[in-house]
Design a protein around this motif. Structure first.
Motif, PDB file in Angstrom:
ATOM      1  N   GLY A 186      90.574  61.430  -0.090  1.00 21.17           N
ATOM      2  CA  GLY A 186      89.526  60.410   0.255  1.00 21.17           C
ATOM      3  C   GLY A 186      89.761  59.623   1.506  1.00 21.17           C
ATOM      4  N   ARG A 187      88.479  59.230   2.009  1.00 20.91           N
ATOM      5  CA  ARG A 187      88.701  58.650   3.586  1.00 20.91           C
ATOM      6  C   ARG A 187      88.959  57.088   3.164  1.00 20.91           C
ATOM      7  N   VAL A 188      89.719  56.523   4.042  1.00 20.86           N
ATOM      8  CA  VAL A 188      89.989  54.966   4.148  1.00 20.86           C
ATOM      9  C   VAL A 188      88.721  54.310   4.633  1.00 20.86           C
ATOM     10  N   ASP A 189      88.328  53.651   3.910  1.00 24.79           N
ATOM     11  CA  ASP A 189      86.858  53.015   4.583  1.00 24.79           C
ATOM     12  C   ASP A 189      87.496  51.338   5.019  1.00 24.79           C
ATOM     13  N   ASP A 190      88.399  50.741   4.349  1.00 23.79           N
ATOM     14  CA  ASP A 190      88.725  49.530   4.889  1.00 23.79           C
ATOM     15  C   ASP A 190      90.314  49.363   4.630  1.00 23.79           C
ATOM     16  N   ILE A 191      90.673  48.354   5.345  1.00 24.52           N
ATOM     17  CA  ILE A 191      92.119  48.161   5.482  1.00 24.52           C
ATOM     18  C   ILE A 191      92.242  46.501   5.411  1.00 24.52           C
ATOM     19  N   VAL A 192      92.704  45.564   4.235  1.00 22.75           N
ATOM     20  CA  VAL A 192      92.488  44.309   4.235  1.00 22.75           C
ATOM     21  C   VAL A 192      93.915  43.865   4.285  1.00 22.75           C
ATOM     22  N   PRO A 193      94.200  42.651   5.313  1.00 21.72           N
ATOM     23  CA  PRO A 193      95.544  42.035   5.187  1.00 21.72           C
ATOM     24  C   PRO A 193      95.808  41.202   3.890  1.00 21.72           C
ATOM     25  N   LEU A 194      96.946  41.097   3.324  1.00 20.21           N
ATOM     26  CA  LEU A 194      97.297  40.398   2.071  1.00 20.21           C
ATOM     27  C   LEU A 194      97.878  39.153   2.436  1.00 20.21           C
ATOM     28  N   PRO A 195      97.694  38.012   1.872  1.00 12.66           N
ATOM     29  CA  PRO A 195      98.361  36.610   2.491  1.00 12.66           C
ATOM     30  C   PRO A 195      99.866  36.597   2.345  1.00 12.66           C
ATOM     31  N   GLU A 196     100.497  37.516   1.509  1.00  8.84           N
ATOM     32  CA  GLU A 196     102.044  37.592   1.532  1.00  8.84           C
ATOM     33  C   GLU A 196     102.676  38.551   2.369  1.00  8.84           C
ATOM     34  N   GLY A 197     101.604  39.236   2.988  1.00  6.10           N
ATOM     35  CA  GLY A 197     102.175  40.554   3.805  1.00  6.10           C
ATOM     36  C   GLY A 197     101.743  41.604   3.276  1.00  6.10           C
ATOM     37  N   GLY A 198     101.515  42.665   4.058  1.00  5.22           N
ATOM     38  CA  GLY A 198     101.181  43.796   3.788  1.00  5.22           C
ATOM     39  C   GLY A 198      99.539  44.196   3.900  1.00  5.22           C
ATOM     40  N   TYR A 199      98.957  45.087   3.381  1.00  2.00           N
ATOM     41  CA  TYR A 199      97.694  45.475   3.232  1.00  2.00           C
ATOM     42  C   TYR A 199      97.242  46.308   1.944  1.00  2.00           C
ATOM     43  N   GLU A 200      95.936  46.116   1.538  1.00  2.00           N
ATOM     44  CA  GLU A 200      95.279  46.759   0.629  1.00  2.00           C
ATOM     45  C   GLU A 200      94.261  47.695   1.270  1.00  2.00           C
ATOM     46  N   LEU A 201      94.378  49.209   0.768  1.00  2.00           N
ATOM     47  CA  LEU A 201      93.637  50.060   1.461  1.00  2.00           C
ATOM     48  C   LEU A 201      92.539  50.497   0.416  1.00  2.00           C
ATOM     49  N   TYR A 202      91.379  50.573   0.815  1.00  2.00           N
ATOM     50  CA  TYR A 202      90.123  50.731   0.110  1.00  2.00           C
ATOM     51  C   TYR A 202      89.803  52.304   0.397  1.00  2.00           C
ATOM     52  N   SER A 203      89.935  53.180  -0.655  1.00  2.00           N
ATOM     53  CA  SER A 203      89.657  54.558  -0.505  1.00  2.00           C
ATOM     54  C   SER A 203      88.653  55.237  -1.438  1.00  2.00           C
ATOM     55  N   ALA A 204      87.588  55.811  -1.406  1.00  2.00           N
ATOM     56  CA  ALA A 204      86.955  56.419  -2.529  1.00  2.00           C
ATOM     57  C   ALA A 204      86.906  55.545  -3.893  1.00  2.00           C
ATOM     58  N   GLY A 205      86.582  54.392  -3.940  1.00  2.00           N
ATOM     59  CA  GLY A 205      86.862  53.739  -4.970  1.00  2.00           C
ATOM     60  C   GLY A 205      88.029  53.142  -5.509  1.00  2.00           C
TER      61      GLY A 205
END
Length: 465
Positions: free
Chosen positions: A132-151
């Motif tokens: 699946g293609r990663v469409d978004d990367i969102v920084p987290l307040p505590e550090g690190g990231y959420e990656l959104y891919s194919a739902g």
């Protein structure tokens, strides 16, 4: 070949939380980054996830071809995944029944298999491959990231952007973007579109680089009555490799800062000195390779721009050479009259329904074509990209173009910079997106070095934890 599955076996019990590294892109850059992460001493506390749109790692654009006539443009002995084990590719070829000359040029599809096997050799419970293609990367307040891919959503402590080359930019002719049409093939890797054309079709291939050559070979080898007209601004094909010489050439260090014109003059002086001693100019090009990054970084921004505008194409056709077998094939096509190479670029295109007339340079008569293929090379400028991830990263202020718009703004060791020039914690890039900062960022020897450097940064962070 060992098999890699999208989901890996469950990890054994651990008292310490794993440091999660996400790699966006499963081509050569992504695989080499994962290999360096998983094989390094002290990496037991890492978990690595490769996000690859197709779900199949190791291919990417460069090695996704199924045509065995598409060859690497670097000799096998220089293409090991491991810089400290230069024989690794050759040993793999022997193990898998491939007869590979160290001075030879492996089919690109076989190199994909090598990358897959190399990753499989170090893969364990720490590795996951997600389709699946990663469409978004969102920084987290505590550090690190959420990656959104194919739902789906996953979390990582660090992210490595290894998305490789982007598709070519839209062709603009006489001020207008070429429209969608039956004769317009905007993606040169759409081989199915080429195979469906008539056996006596004529193709105009826009571009004269390595991708244009691969496209031409696929198109002409399918049917003996086909014809190709290749066209570019300079009309320059890459030079061929020649038989390996026993004599190398070591140029003196280039004193920086240096101007683009002075660098070109230095190169010509070195070529003349080498030839006076019976050494081919190719040895001069290869001998300058260890200095290339330092030279590039030692040039002012204006001089880099001048180099790109005036000298880059003349350097690249000498630096990124084609395999001798490929050069011989092109010469054969030209001798048969099936291949013509023209300079001057595309001046005008007239839509004729399912076909088109292409006016090239100063050539009087147009070329009636069944297809016009965009082989102008990857589009590195992220400000012109329609890729959802790159758009999201820019909108969130997590990424910015480098000053030359050749890719991403990064530090010399690969950390991303935001639009204000500040380091973005936990975001890195490997491979072609770093071309603006490190000019040599598209060949395996440089990519594997970048991958190792980014892996070391991750491991250093793991130790600090």
């Amino acid at each position: 070949m060992a098999t890699l599955y999208p989901s890996s076996p469950p990890a054994p019990p651990s008292t310490a939380p794993a440091t999660r590294v996400a790699i966006v892109g499963g081509g050569a850059s992504g695989v080499l980054t994962a290999v360096n992460l998983l094989s390094a001493a002290g990496s037991e506390g890492l978990s690595v996830t490769i996000h690859e749109a197709s779900g199949i790692v190791g291919r990417g654009i460069a090695y996704g071809t199924s045509d065995p006539r598409h060859l690497l443009n670097v000799r096998a002995r220089h293409m090991s995944a491991w810089p400290d084990v230069p024989s690794d590719l050759l040993e793999w070829a022997a193990r898998t029944g491939r007869d590979l000359d160290p001075q030879g040029f492996l089919p690109r599809r076989d190199y994909a298999a090598y990358l897959q096997d190399t990753l499989a050799s170090v893969a364990d419970h720490r590795l996951t491959v997600r389709a699946g293609r990663v469409d978004d990367i969102v920084p987290l307040p505590e550090g690190g990231y959420e990656l959104y891919s194919a739902g789906a959503v996953s979390v990582a402590d660090a992210v490595v952007l290894a998305y490789g080359n982007q598709e070519p930019r839209d062709l603009v002719v006489d001020g207008d973007t070429l429209p969608a049409a039956p004769w317009h093939l905007p993606n040169p890797w759409d081989l199915a579109g080429l195979h469906l054309l008539p056996g006596d079709a004529t193709a105009v291939v826009v571009g004269t680089g390595l991708t244009a050559i691969d496209t031409t070979i696929t198109f002409l080898e399918k049917h003996a009555s086909r014809r190709v007209v290749m066209a570019s601004r300079h009309g320059l094909l890459p030079f061929p490799h020649v038989g390996q010489q026993s004599t190398a050439w070591v140029s003196p260090p280039v004193e920086t800062p240096v101007t683009a014109d002075a660098l070109t003059a230095f190169f010509r002086t070195q070529v003349a000195a080498a030839e006076a001693r019976g050494v081919d100019w190719r040895a001069v090009v290869d001998g300058l390779r260890p200095q290339t990054q330092a030279i590039w970084q030692g040039m002012s921004l204006d001089e880099r721009r001048r180099f790109l505008a005036t000298h880059a194409r003349f350097w690249e056709v000498r630096r990124h050479r084609m395999a001798p077998e490929v050069a011989e094939r092109l010469e054969h096509y030209q001798a048969e009259g099936r291949l013509v190479v023209l300079s001057g670029g595309i001046a005008r295109v007239v839509d004729r329904g399912r076909r088109c007339d292409v006016h090239i340079g100063q050539v009087g008569a147009p070329v009636p074509a069944d297809v016009l293929v965009n082989c102008t090379g990857p589009s590195p400028d992220i400000t012109r990209s329609s890729d959802p991830l790159l758009l999201a990263l820019r909108e969130r202020g997590l990424a910015a173009p480098d000053a030359l718009h050749l890719g991403l703004a990064t530090t010399a060791d690969g950390a991303l910079l935001d639009p204000d020039g500040r380091v973005v914690p936990g975001l890195y890039a490997v491979g072609p997106p770093r071309k603006g900062v490190l000019w040599e960022s598209t060949a395996i020897p440089e990519i594997r070095g970048q991958a190792a450097e980014v892996a070391r940064a991750q491991l250093a962070g793991l130790v600090r934890r």
